[in-house]
Motif scaffolding. Structure first.
Motif, PDB file in Angstrom:
ATOM      1  N   ALA A   1       0.831  -1.207   0.000  1.00 13.74           N
ATOM      2  CA  ALA A   1       0.000   0.000   0.000  1.00 13.74           C
ATOM      3  C   ALA A   1       0.866   1.258   0.000  1.00 13.74           C
ATOM      4  CB  ALA A   1      -0.928  -0.011   1.215  1.00 13.74           C
ATOM      5  N   TRP A   2       1.962   1.225   0.740  1.00 11.42           N
ATOM      6  CA  TRP A   2       2.826   2.406   0.815  1.00 11.42           C
ATOM      7  C   TRP A   2       3.446   2.702  -0.549  1.00 11.42           C
ATOM      8  CZ3 TRP A   2       7.700   4.315   0.173  1.00 11.42           C
ATOM      9  CH2 TRP A   2       8.013   5.488   0.864  1.00 11.42           C
TER      10      TRP A   2
ATOM     11  N   VAL B   1       3.737   5.750  -5.742  1.00  5.43           N
ATOM     12  CA  VAL B   1       3.728   5.785  -7.210  1.00  5.43           C
ATOM     13  C   VAL B   1       2.670   6.760  -7.716  1.00  5.43           C
ATOM     14  CG1 VAL B   1       3.204   4.427  -9.269  1.00  5.43           C
ATOM     15  CG2 VAL B   1       4.694   3.483  -7.503  1.00  5.43           C
ATOM     16  N   VAL B   2       1.464   6.692  -7.141  1.00  6.12           N
ATOM     17  CA  VAL B   2       0.392   7.604  -7.557  1.00  6.12           C
ATOM     18  C   VAL B   2       0.776   9.051  -7.258  1.00  6.12           C
ATOM     19  CG1 VAL B   2      -2.001   8.270  -7.121  1.00  6.12           C
ATOM     20  CG2 VAL B   2      -1.391   5.852  -7.303  1.00  6.12           C
ATOM     21  N   PHE B   3       1.368   9.271  -6.095  1.00  7.09           N
ATOM     22  CA  PHE B   3       1.779  10.620  -5.703  1.00  7.09           C
ATOM     23  C   PHE B   3       2.804  11.188  -6.687  1.00  7.09           C
ATOM     24  CE2 PHE B   3       4.686  13.429  -3.401  1.00  7.09           C
ATOM     25  CZ  PHE B   3       3.797  14.356  -2.863  1.00  7.09           C
ATOM     26  N   LEU B   4       3.770  10.363  -7.106  1.00  2.87           N
ATOM     27  CA  LEU B   4       4.797  10.830  -8.040  1.00  2.87           C
ATOM     28  C   LEU B   4       4.243  11.028  -9.445  1.00  2.87           C
ATOM     29  CD1 LEU B   4       7.829   8.613  -6.905  1.00  2.87           C
ATOM     30  CD2 LEU B   4       7.446  11.034  -6.420  1.00  2.87           C
ATOM     31  N   GLN B   5       3.348  10.133  -9.882  1.00  7.95           N
ATOM     32  CA  GLN B   5       2.778  10.253 -11.223  1.00  7.95           C
ATOM     33  C   GLN B   5       1.946  11.520 -11.367  1.00  7.95           C
ATOM     34  OE1 GLN B   5       0.670   6.576 -11.827  1.00  7.95           O
ATOM     35  NE2 GLN B   5       2.490   5.490 -12.581  1.00  7.95           N
ATOM     36  N   GLU B   6       1.234  11.894 -10.325  1.00  7.85           N
ATOM     37  CA  GLU B   6       0.430  13.113 -10.383  1.00  7.85           C
ATOM     38  C   GLU B   6       1.290  14.356 -10.540  1.00  7.85           C
ATOM     39  OE1 GLU B   6      -1.850  13.021  -6.845  1.00  7.85           O
ATOM     40  OE2 GLU B   6      -3.380  11.644  -7.641  1.00  7.85           O
ATOM     41  N   ARG B   7       2.559  14.245 -10.192  1.00  5.90           N
ATOM     42  CA  ARG B   7       3.476  15.377 -10.303  1.00  5.90           C
ATOM     43  C   ARG B   7       4.471  15.204 -11.441  1.00  5.90           C
ATOM     44  NH1 ARG B   7       1.147  14.812  -5.883  1.00  5.90           N
ATOM     45  NH2 ARG B   7       0.774  16.512  -4.395  1.00  5.90           N
ATOM     46  N   GLY B   8       4.188  14.246 -12.318  1.00  9.19           N
ATOM     47  CA  GLY B   8       4.996  14.066 -13.511  1.00  9.19           C
ATOM     48  C   GLY B   8       6.293  13.320 -13.308  1.00  9.19           C
TER      49      GLY B   8
ATOM     50  N   GLN C   1      10.218  -1.189 -15.997  1.00  7.59           N
ATOM     51  CA  GLN C   1       9.045  -2.030 -16.185  1.00  7.59           C
ATOM     52  C   GLN C   1       8.594  -2.690 -14.878  1.00  7.59           C
ATOM     53  OE1 GLN C   1       9.912  -4.820 -19.293  1.00  7.59           O
ATOM     54  NE2 GLN C   1       9.900  -3.273 -20.911  1.00  7.59           N
ATOM     55  N   ASP C   2       9.551  -3.171 -14.091  1.00  9.65           N
ATOM     56  CA  ASP C   2       9.148  -3.814 -12.844  1.00  9.65           C
ATOM     57  C   ASP C   2       8.675  -2.760 -11.852  1.00  9.65           C
ATOM     58  OD1 ASP C   2      11.666  -2.793 -12.775  1.00  9.65           O
ATOM     59  OD2 ASP C   2      12.396  -4.153 -11.228  1.00  9.65           O
ATOM     60  N   ASN C   3       7.752  -3.156 -11.006  1.00 12.25           N
ATOM     61  CA  ASN C   3       7.122  -2.177 -10.119  1.00 12.25           C
ATOM     62  C   ASN C   3       8.045  -1.779  -8.977  1.00 12.25           C
ATOM     63  OD1 ASN C   3       7.099  -4.360  -8.393  1.00 12.25           O
ATOM     64  ND2 ASN C   3       4.921  -4.771  -8.640  1.00 12.25           N
ATOM     65  N   LEU C   4       7.617  -0.786  -8.245  1.00 10.17           N
ATOM     66  CA  LEU C   4       8.416  -0.244  -7.153  1.00 10.17           C
ATOM     67  C   LEU C   4       8.393  -1.149  -5.925  1.00 10.17           C
ATOM     68  CD1 LEU C   4       9.991   2.168  -5.855  1.00 10.17           C
ATOM     69  CD2 LEU C   4       7.753   3.121  -5.252  1.00 10.17           C
ATOM     70  N   ARG C   5       7.294  -1.847  -5.717  1.00 13.89           N
ATOM     71  CA  ARG C   5       7.116  -2.588  -4.473  1.00 13.89           C
ATOM     72  C   ARG C   5       8.218  -3.613  -4.241  1.00 13.89           C
ATOM     73  NH1 ARG C   5       5.863  -7.343  -3.049  1.00 13.89           N
ATOM     74  NH2 ARG C   5       5.501  -7.936  -5.214  1.00 13.89           N
TER      75      ARG C   5
END
Length: 362
Positions: free
Chosen positions: A38-39, A44-51, A57-61
């Motif tokens: 969840a963290w 990721v959503v927070f960073l994407q909203e700010r460009g 390709q592999d995720n951050l988690r």
């Protein structure tokens, strides 16, 4: 590390995390349930909203979890290293002081065994300094016990089985843990079965109904008929009673050993469906290895009367250990016991137990 960053891999890491951020996450997870998934999704959503979208390709988690895991391992190793240096320095100082006293006063005839603990172990002192710390842990002789502990099981903490039978890959954790190894638990289960087999072979004697009614077993202060009634009243006394399904869960729950201040001393993973005695006995065995041989222990347990009865009947441990343990039942479950059992095992009627209720595990 010199730049204040911690990589997700030892060679060619694709992600490096600021040490201050890892420290923040560590502090955060102390105050809420750890959830890196969840963290990371929120980050990721927070960073994407700010460009600032991630280009890999592999995720951050997965990468962040790997970095966080080994950061925690590093922190724990650092604490162990510092503690080891302090303990070594303290031990060296004690040896030098002892040698100086022997040179001044001569050799003592009653030299104590160096293998015998004079104080609770450093582990117990670190877990609860109030219970096990200090230079003099002995209570007054009028007091019945020197330390009070409680044991209880919790079946809400389960580990689900993989529905497809696959085994997951957990990262290695070389740090110390409050969990007793499963190998030690298995050894205790074998030991208990062996003791019970010997006890049944030695105790085959048919009693008349009148004799059996008032019979008091060796070392017990309550008639056997009363103890039988307590055993029938509690689900915890029935080892064959299933409290969780072994079909869906790999671990059925936890059994904990806590001090009087509700600090966790050790935990055991319960892999059987019922609340079996070997789990409680392995916790007791672990405690006896960390306390002096003359420390008196007050033990609170849901079915303390049944545990003492089995211990005396099947001789799980030496009598020298049994003589230092004083059994009591938890206040919350006391009124489920037979009246004669309450008179003997209720902690309010034991000198030295005070207002202990033993419900820290709940």
């Amino acid at each position: 590390m010199a730049m204040g960053l911690f990589g997700c891999a030892p060679i060619a890491p694709s992600l490096a995390v600021d040490l201050r951020l890892l420290q923040f996450v560590k502090t955060l997870f102390v105050r809420l349930t750890p959830n890196t998934t969840a963290w990371c999704e929120a980050l990721v959503v927070f960073l994407q909203e700010r460009g600032y979208g991630l280009t890999t390709q592999d995720n951050l988690r997965q990468r962040f979890s790997n970095a966080y895991h080994w950061y925690i391992v590093l922190v724990m190793h650092n604490k162990e290293l510092v503690s080891g240096i302090i303990n070594a320095s303290s031990s060296r100082h004690e040896r030098e002081t002892s040698d100086g006293e022997e040179e001044e006063g001569g050799a003592h005839e009653d030299t104590k065994d160096p293998q015998q603990l004079q104080y609770p172990s450093d582990y117990l002192r670190s877990r609860c300094p109030l219970c096990f710390g200090g230079l003099d842990w002995r209570k007054e002789r009028d007091s019945l016990v020197d330390v009070i502990i409680c044991i209880d099981a919790c079946f809400t903490q389960k580990h689900s089985k993989n529905p497809r039978g696959a085994k997951g890959h957990d990262l290695p954790n070389p740090t110390s843990s409050v969990f007793i190894p499963s190998e030690t638990v298995t050894q205790m289960e074998v030991h208990v079965e062996c003791c019970r087999s010997k006890g049944k072979e030695c105790g085959r004697r048919v009693l008349r109904p009148s004799e059996d009614k008032d019979r008091v077993e060796e070392g017990m202060r309550v008639p056997a008929l009363v103890l039988d009634g307590c055993g029938e009243s509690f689900v915890a006394a029935d080892e064959k009673r299933e409290k969780a399904s072994t079909h869906f869960f790999a671990d059925m729950g936890l059994m904990a050993l806590l001090c009087w201040h509700d600090r966790v001393l050790w935990l055991v993973n319960m892999t059987s469906a019922g609340e079996k005695q070997p789990y409680a006995l392995v916790l007791i065995q672990q405690l006896t290895q960390h306390i002096p041989d003359d420390m008196r222990v007050g033990l609170l347990y849901d079915i303390g009367c049944q545990l003492e009865r089995s211990w005396r009947k099947f001789k799980f441990f030496a009598n020298s250990i049994l003589s230092r343990f004083h059994f009591a039942i938890l206040v919350f479950h006391a009124y489920g016991h037979q009246w004669p059992c309450q008179v003997v095992y209720h902690p309010r009627k034991w000198q030295g137990f005070g207002l202990s209720d033993g419900k820290g595990c709940e």
